[in-house]
Design an enzyme around this catalytic site. Structure first.
Site, PDB file in Angstrom:
ATOM      1  N   HIS A 195      -3.404   7.744 -29.956  1.00  0.00           N
ATOM      2  CA  HIS A 195      -2.505   7.350 -31.038  1.00  0.00           C
ATOM      3  C   HIS A 195      -3.230   6.502 -32.070  1.00  0.00           C
ATOM      4  CE1 HIS A 195       1.801   8.000 -29.346  1.00  0.00           C
ATOM      5  NE2 HIS A 195       1.338   9.020 -30.023  1.00  0.00           N
ATOM      6  N   GLU A 439      -2.490  33.184 -27.610  1.00  0.00           N
ATOM      7  CA  GLU A 439      -3.448  32.178 -27.156  1.00  0.00           C
ATOM      8  C   GLU A 439      -3.994  32.481 -25.766  1.00  0.00           C
ATOM      9  OE1 GLU A 439      -1.574  28.308 -27.164  1.00  0.00           O
ATOM     10  OE2 GLU A 439       0.327  29.108 -26.489  1.00  0.00           O
ATOM     11  N   ASP A 463      -6.164  27.079 -27.182  1.00  0.00           N
ATOM     12  CA  ASP A 463      -6.112  27.699 -25.857  1.00  0.00           C
ATOM     13  C   ASP A 463      -6.880  29.014 -25.816  1.00  0.00           C
ATOM     14  OD1 ASP A 463      -4.730  26.001 -24.069  1.00  0.00           O
ATOM     15  OD2 ASP A 463      -2.905  26.327 -25.228  1.00  0.00           O
ATOM     16  N   CYS A 510      -2.585  28.535 -35.893  1.00  0.00           N
ATOM     17  CA  CYS A 510      -2.129  27.145 -35.872  1.00  0.00           C
ATOM     18  C   CYS A 510      -2.986  26.258 -34.964  1.00  0.00           C
ATOM     19  CB  CYS A 510      -0.665  27.055 -35.480  1.00  0.00           C
ATOM     20  SG  CYS A 510      -0.347  27.715 -33.844  1.00  0.00           S
TER      21      CYS A 510
HETATM   22  C1  PEP Z   1      -3.332  26.153 -29.531  1.00  0.00           C
HETATM   23  O1  PEP Z   1      -3.462  26.384 -28.322  1.00  0.00           O
HETATM   24  O2  PEP Z   1      -4.158  26.488 -30.396  1.00  0.00           O
HETATM   25  C2  PEP Z   1      -2.145  25.427 -30.014  1.00  0.00           C
HETATM   26  C3  PEP Z   1      -1.902  25.281 -31.298  1.00  0.00           C
HETATM   27  O3  PEP Z   1      -1.326  24.898 -29.087  1.00  0.00           O
HETATM   28  P1  PEP Z   1      -1.586  23.519 -28.319  1.00  0.00           P
HETATM   29  O4  PEP Z   1      -2.818  22.888 -28.927  1.00  0.00           O
HETATM   30  O5  PEP Z   1      -0.348  22.734 -28.506  1.00  0.00           O
HETATM   31  O6  PEP Z   1      -1.797  24.000 -26.930  1.00  0.00           O
HETATM   32 MG    MG Z   2      -1.788  26.186 -26.973  1.00  0.00          MG
END
Ligand code: PEP
Ligand code: MG
Length: 578
Positions: A195, A439, A463, A510
């Site tokens: 944080h 992912e 992921d 993302c």
């Molecule tokens: C990802 O896996 O790229 C993702 C955006 O999800 P998280 O980082 O929340 O697992």
């Molecule tokens: Mg993910």
């Protein structure tokens, strides 16, 4: 030339100033057995300490200047909530009573228990939440032990323009120091997702974390240069280094001013193609930072954060209100709400579901797998998302899809809930798009099948990369293998973009890769048209988009995709960025 120390660059920016070493206080906690008649008094002492901690945090909260990014207050809110959570307010009281021990000892035992739960978590973000437990517990312990508040809670002239070197910082500490004009932070602990470092980024203060023995190797008052991007700390730099970094500092300032001018400009390439630049959001309050950079939408709202730092599950109504805060704030712009991505090891006290002790939690019962198994967890969220869809352009997104059958089940559930809501007279958007995260490598390999059922896809590179390369990115022993430019990863990304194009379904990205300027041109060349990232990166990515020609980049990306040698790919990507 003086000493160069390295750590993790967690908040970019060059800072030059004098080292201000702050002592961490090692609190000595001893156990005392109390006679029965003193227990009630001990409980009262503990409760008073909690109340004092609450008051201290509220005072800090009240003094936050109006122009400070809103997400900062939310970090303090998190700590205030933790003080009220039964895990920290009731459990130690039980320990005092049952073990007849002193309040400090009871609180430390409870702290160790909570930290061990966080330590066992697979998710790097959740794992670093133990820092928050420590910061809150530490504040209460200082009060119990009658220690004075930290010196920086009062004005301290050493801090203005100085570079604070410290073992660790709580969000409240960093906020107070920022208000006193600190130029940068160097911490011995902490990582990219703590944080405090997220806060440093929001405050625009450069920071390097994880600099081992920083307080041993940096003399108090020594001149320091901090490179918050590269994770470098130069101690007693020579004239040559100072000239070089001062020039870079001036350059950075010019660049930052130029970037702010892009806020209201469209993200269109030189050859006229519009690229959607969306933001990732973790806390409902985050949408303020997203507004500051003019994001056109939310490409990923990680809903797990509603379930953290608490012992009971948020109900449908609470979830709905959290979603509505963003949906209303976005005024009709798309808001992509991701369904829960909790896993066996990410479960907090409030929900256990018999998922402990998985030998390989990253491959276990998590995200959509868990949701499908636990309708009591999933249904209220689906209802809340659907109800929120009546108020804006809500898109629902399912994480960790592995087989199309999972998606079929989710879609069936969505239809059931739509009927339910209809019969209850609740409003929802009949056409709310349902997308899926790609992912898992198997999902990328069969993205064509997913594209048929989905309204959109979003590539979760965090992921996808770790599963494709069988490399835990937070395991220091193997993270040298964690490479977004591995040809295997690039091919899977390319297959997903291609499958979307063929099916006429939008493909976004993302994961962190979408917000890393090194990969923007390559991804544009591969045909990616929607990027979602941390708001802090958005304007920089926009400047690259505006400076790019897809025709040129397409040719170069095809060359990269033909390559099977990661080193050669690196060279080609550098050339694209040159
Ligand atoms: C990802 O896996 O790229 C993702 C955006 O999800 P998280 O980082 O929340 O697992
Ligand atoms: Mg993910």
């Amino acid at each position: 030339m003086g000493l160069i120390l390295t750590g993790v660059g967690v908040s970019k920016g060059i800072a030059i100033g004098n080292a201000c070493l702050l002592k961490g206080d090692q609190l000595e906690i001893n156990e005392y057995v109390l006679p029965k008649h003193l227990i009630a008094e001990e409980v009262a002492r503990f409760r008073l300490a909690l109340a004092t901690a609450r008051k201290q945090l509220k005072d800090i909260h009240r003094k936050i200047p109006r122009n400070t990014p809103v997400d900062i207050a939310s970090f303090l809110d998190t700590h205030l909530l933790m003080l009220d959570d039964s895990a920290l307010s009731d459990a130690p009281v039980k320990l005092i009573k049952t073990q007849q021990c002193n309040a400090e000892w009871a609180l430390m035992q409870q702290r160790d228990m909570l930290v061990s739960v966080f330590d066992a978590m697979d998710d790097i973000y959740l794992r670093t939440r133990k820092d928050d437990v420590d910061h809150v517990v530490h504040r209460v312990l200082r009060i119990l032990l009658n220690h004075a508040p930290h010196s920086f809670e009062a004005p301290d002239s050493r801090l203005a323009g100085g570079i604070v070197v410290v073992e660790d910082l709580s969000p409240a500490d960093s906020l107070l120091m920022h208000q006193q004009g600190v130029a940068a932070f160097v911490t011995e602990s902490g990582g990219v997702t703590s944080h405090t470092t997220i806060l440093a980024r929001s405050l625009g203060v450069s920071a390097v974390a994880g600099v081992r023995h920083a307080r041993r190797d940096i003399p108090h008052n020594a001149m320091l240069i901090i490179d918050g991007q590269q994770g470098l700390v130069l101690v007693d730099p020579d004239e040559h280094a100072l000239r070089y970094f001062r020039a870079r500092q001036r350059e950075e300032k010019r660049y930052a001013v130029a970037l702010t001018r892009l806020k209201d400009q469209p993200a269109v390439t030189r050859d006229g193609v519009a690229i959607a630049l969306h933001a990732n959001v973790e806390l409902p309050e985050d949408f303020h930072s997203l507004k500051r950079v003019g994001a056109e939408g939310v490409g990923l709202y990680r809903t797990e954060f509603l379930f953290m730092n608490r012992t009971h599950l948020p109900d449908e109504e609470e979830q709905l209100q959290a979603y509505l805060r963003i949906v209303r704030g976005m005024k009709g712009a798309p808001v992509t709400i991701r369904t829960l991505d909790l896993g066996a090891d990410k479960m907090l006290n409030g929900y256990q579901a018999g998922t402990q002790n998985a030998i390989n939690p990253a491959l276990g019962l998590r995200a959509v797998r868990l949701c499908l198994k636990e309708p009591l967890l999933f249904r209220p969220q689906l209802r809340a998302i659907l109800r929120a869809s009546a108020y804006g352009a809500v898109r629902m997104m399912v994480p960790m899809l592995t087989t199309p059958y999972e998606l079929t089940q989710v879609l069936q559930l969505v239809r059931q809930i739509q009927e339910e809501l209809r019969s209850e007279g609740c409003k929802y958007d009949e056409n709310m798009p349902v997308g899926g995260m790609i992912e898992v490598p198997a999902a990328a390999l069969m993205a064509d099948a997913f594209a048929r059922q989905l309204d959109f896809m979003s590539i979760g590179t965090n992921d996808l990369i770790q599963y494709t390369l069988a490399t835990d990115r937070i395991n220091e022993a193997v993270n040298y293998l964690y490479n977004p430019l591995h040809p295997g990863v690039l091919r899977l990304i390319n297959m997903t973009i291609g499958a979307g194009r063929k099916a006429g379904k939008p493909v976004a990205m993302c994961g962190e890769m979408a917000g890393d300027v090194r990969y923007t041109r390559l991804l544009l060349g591969m045909g990616l048209s929607e990027f979602s990232m941390h708001p802090a990166m958005l304007l920089e990515i926009k400047s690259i988009v505006q400076d790019s020609s897809l025709t040129d980049l397409g040719k170069m990306a095809r060359k990269v995709l033909k390559c099977s040698d990661p080193d050669e790919i690196n060279v080609l990507v550098d050339r694209m960025n040159a």
